[in-house]
Write a protein that holds these residues in place. Structure first.
Motif, PDB file in Angstrom:
ATOM      1  N   ASP A   1      49.671  14.520 -11.598  1.00  0.00           N
ATOM      2  CA  ASP A   1      48.658  14.042 -12.525  1.00  0.00           C
ATOM      3  C   ASP A   1      48.756  14.931 -13.761  1.00  0.00           C
ATOM      4  O   ASP A   1      49.156  16.089 -13.680  1.00  0.00           O
ATOM      5  CB  ASP A   1      47.276  14.158 -11.895  1.00  0.00           C
ATOM      6  CG  ASP A   1      47.131  13.247 -10.692  1.00  0.00           C
ATOM      7  OD1 ASP A   1      47.662  12.130 -10.735  1.00  0.00           O
ATOM      8  OD2 ASP A   1      46.500  13.658  -9.714  1.00  0.00           O
TER       9      ASP A   1
ATOM     10  N   TYR B   1      47.117  16.098 -17.884  1.00  0.00           N
ATOM     11  CA  TYR B   1      46.085  16.136 -18.914  1.00  0.00           C
ATOM     12  C   TYR B   1      46.767  16.630 -20.175  1.00  0.00           C
ATOM     13  O   TYR B   1      47.523  17.616 -20.143  1.00  0.00           O
ATOM     14  CB  TYR B   1      44.948  17.091 -18.535  1.00  0.00           C
ATOM     15  CG  TYR B   1      44.038  17.401 -19.702  1.00  0.00           C
ATOM     16  CD1 TYR B   1      43.042  16.516 -20.088  1.00  0.00           C
ATOM     17  CD2 TYR B   1      44.194  18.563 -20.439  1.00  0.00           C
ATOM     18  CE1 TYR B   1      42.223  16.773 -21.173  1.00  0.00           C
ATOM     19  CE2 TYR B   1      43.371  18.839 -21.530  1.00  0.00           C
ATOM     20  CZ  TYR B   1      42.392  17.939 -21.888  1.00  0.00           C
ATOM     21  OH  TYR B   1      41.586  18.194 -22.973  1.00  0.00           O
TER      22      TYR B   1
ATOM     23  N   SER C   1      49.493  19.832 -15.683  1.00  0.00           N
ATOM     24  CA  SER C   1      49.760  18.958 -14.541  1.00  0.00           C
ATOM     25  C   SER C   1      49.344  19.702 -13.279  1.00  0.00           C
ATOM     26  O   SER C   1      49.220  20.923 -13.278  1.00  0.00           O
ATOM     27  CB  SER C   1      51.230  18.556 -14.472  1.00  0.00           C
ATOM     28  OG  SER C   1      52.045  19.677 -14.231  1.00  0.00           O
TER      29      SER C   1
ATOM     30  N   TRP D   1      47.622  23.930 -10.327  1.00  0.00           N
ATOM     31  CA  TRP D   1      47.808  23.306 -11.632  1.00  0.00           C
ATOM     32  C   TRP D   1      48.448  24.318 -12.572  1.00  0.00           C
ATOM     33  O   TRP D   1      48.320  25.534 -12.377  1.00  0.00           O
ATOM     34  CB  TRP D   1      46.499  22.765 -12.199  1.00  0.00           C
ATOM     35  CG  TRP D   1      45.394  23.764 -12.296  1.00  0.00           C
ATOM     36  CD1 TRP D   1      44.452  24.046 -11.352  1.00  0.00           C
ATOM     37  CD2 TRP D   1      45.141  24.648 -13.378  1.00  0.00           C
ATOM     38  NE1 TRP D   1      43.619  25.046 -11.785  1.00  0.00           N
ATOM     39  CE2 TRP D   1      44.026  25.432 -13.035  1.00  0.00           C
ATOM     40  CE3 TRP D   1      45.745  24.859 -14.609  1.00  0.00           C
ATOM     41  CZ2 TRP D   1      43.500  26.415 -13.874  1.00  0.00           C
ATOM     42  CZ3 TRP D   1      45.220  25.825 -15.449  1.00  0.00           C
ATOM     43  CH2 TRP D   1      44.104  26.586 -15.078  1.00  0.00           C
TER      44      TRP D   1
ATOM     45  N   SER E   1      33.234  20.761 -20.428  1.00  0.00           N
ATOM     46  CA  SER E   1      33.275  20.741 -18.967  1.00  0.00           C
ATOM     47  C   SER E   1      32.977  22.134 -18.408  1.00  0.00           C
ATOM     48  O   SER E   1      32.819  23.095 -19.152  1.00  0.00           O
ATOM     49  CB  SER E   1      34.640  20.269 -18.474  1.00  0.00           C
ATOM     50  OG  SER E   1      35.617  21.259 -18.730  1.00  0.00           O
TER      51      SER E   1
ATOM     52  N   ALA F   1      40.523  20.024 -15.962  1.00  0.00           N
ATOM     53  CA  ALA F   1      40.295  18.616 -16.297  1.00  0.00           C
ATOM     54  C   ALA F   1      40.026  17.850 -15.014  1.00  0.00           C
ATOM     55  O   ALA F   1      40.792  17.924 -14.065  1.00  0.00           O
ATOM     56  CB  ALA F   1      41.525  18.038 -17.015  1.00  0.00           C
ATOM     57  N   ALA F   2      38.933  17.098 -14.987  1.00  0.00           N
ATOM     58  CA  ALA F   2      38.488  16.421 -13.769  1.00  0.00           C
ATOM     59  C   ALA F   2      39.516  15.469 -13.181  1.00  0.00           C
ATOM     60  O   ALA F   2      39.608  15.323 -11.964  1.00  0.00           O
ATOM     61  CB  ALA F   2      37.186  15.670 -14.042  1.00  0.00           C
ATOM     62  N   HIS F   3      40.306  14.825 -14.005  1.00  0.00           N
ATOM     63  CA  HIS F   3      41.254  13.840 -13.489  1.00  0.00           C
ATOM     64  C   HIS F   3      42.604  14.418 -13.081  1.00  0.00           C
ATOM     65  O   HIS F   3      43.507  13.688 -12.730  1.00  0.00           O
ATOM     66  CB  HIS F   3      41.457  12.706 -14.512  1.00  0.00           C
ATOM     67  CG  HIS F   3      42.160  13.144 -15.755  1.00  0.00           C
ATOM     68  ND1 HIS F   3      41.502  13.762 -16.778  1.00  0.00           N
ATOM     69  CD2 HIS F   3      43.456  13.073 -16.121  1.00  0.00           C
ATOM     70  CE1 HIS F   3      42.372  14.040 -17.741  1.00  0.00           C
ATOM     71  NE2 HIS F   3      43.560  13.638 -17.355  1.00  0.00           N
ATOM     72  N   LEU F   4      42.757  15.724 -13.123  1.00  0.00           N
ATOM     73  CA  LEU F   4      44.027  16.324 -12.695  1.00  0.00           C
ATOM     74  C   LEU F   4      44.153  16.233 -11.202  1.00  0.00           C
ATOM     75  O   LEU F   4      43.628  16.624 -10.359  1.00  0.00           O
ATOM     76  CB  LEU F   4      44.111  17.784 -13.131  1.00  0.00           C
ATOM     77  CG  LEU F   4      44.856  18.051 -14.401  1.00  0.00           C
ATOM     78  CD1 LEU F   4      44.931  19.529 -14.709  1.00  0.00           C
ATOM     79  CD2 LEU F   4      46.223  17.470 -14.429  1.00  0.00           C
TER      80      LEU F   4
END
Length: 100
Positions: free
Chosen positions: A8, A10, A30, A42, A71, A97-100
């Motif tokens: 994932d 960002y 990532s 990450w 955040s 980042a929340a969506h990582l």
């Protein structure tokens, strides 16, 4: 995370925090859940700026706070400076980042 282990990502602004010092940099991050230790790892690269270089000189290898603007802050570390003047950044656990 898909079966082919795509990471994932960002891409955007990132705030680095050490005490009262805060610097905002462009980042590409990532992350992936590592099955060996069961932890989320990450990492990423930070675009070179004079402010980032000054921040890196100030904090060295000490842990820093990292957050996407607006955040919650997570812990991480600055890595080596690359040949283009930017730095690597990494952490284990909750990503900035929340969506990582």
């Amino acid at each position: 995370m898909s079966a082919d282990h795509d990471h994932d990502t960002y891409e955007g602004p990132l705030e680095l925090v050490a005490g009262d010092e805060v610097v905002t940099v462009a980042a590409v991050l990532s992350g992936v859940l590592q099955p060996i230790d069961g932890a989320y790892h990450w990492q990423g690269r930070l675009a070179p700026t004079d402010e980032l270089t000054a921040f890196a000189t100030l904090v060295g290898r000490k842990p820093i706070g990292i957050r996407v603007p607006g955040s919650e802050e997570v812990g991480g570390r600055l890595g080596e400076r690359n040949p283009w003047g930017g730095y690597r950044v990494s952490g284990t656990g909750a990503p900035p980042a929340a969506h990582l």
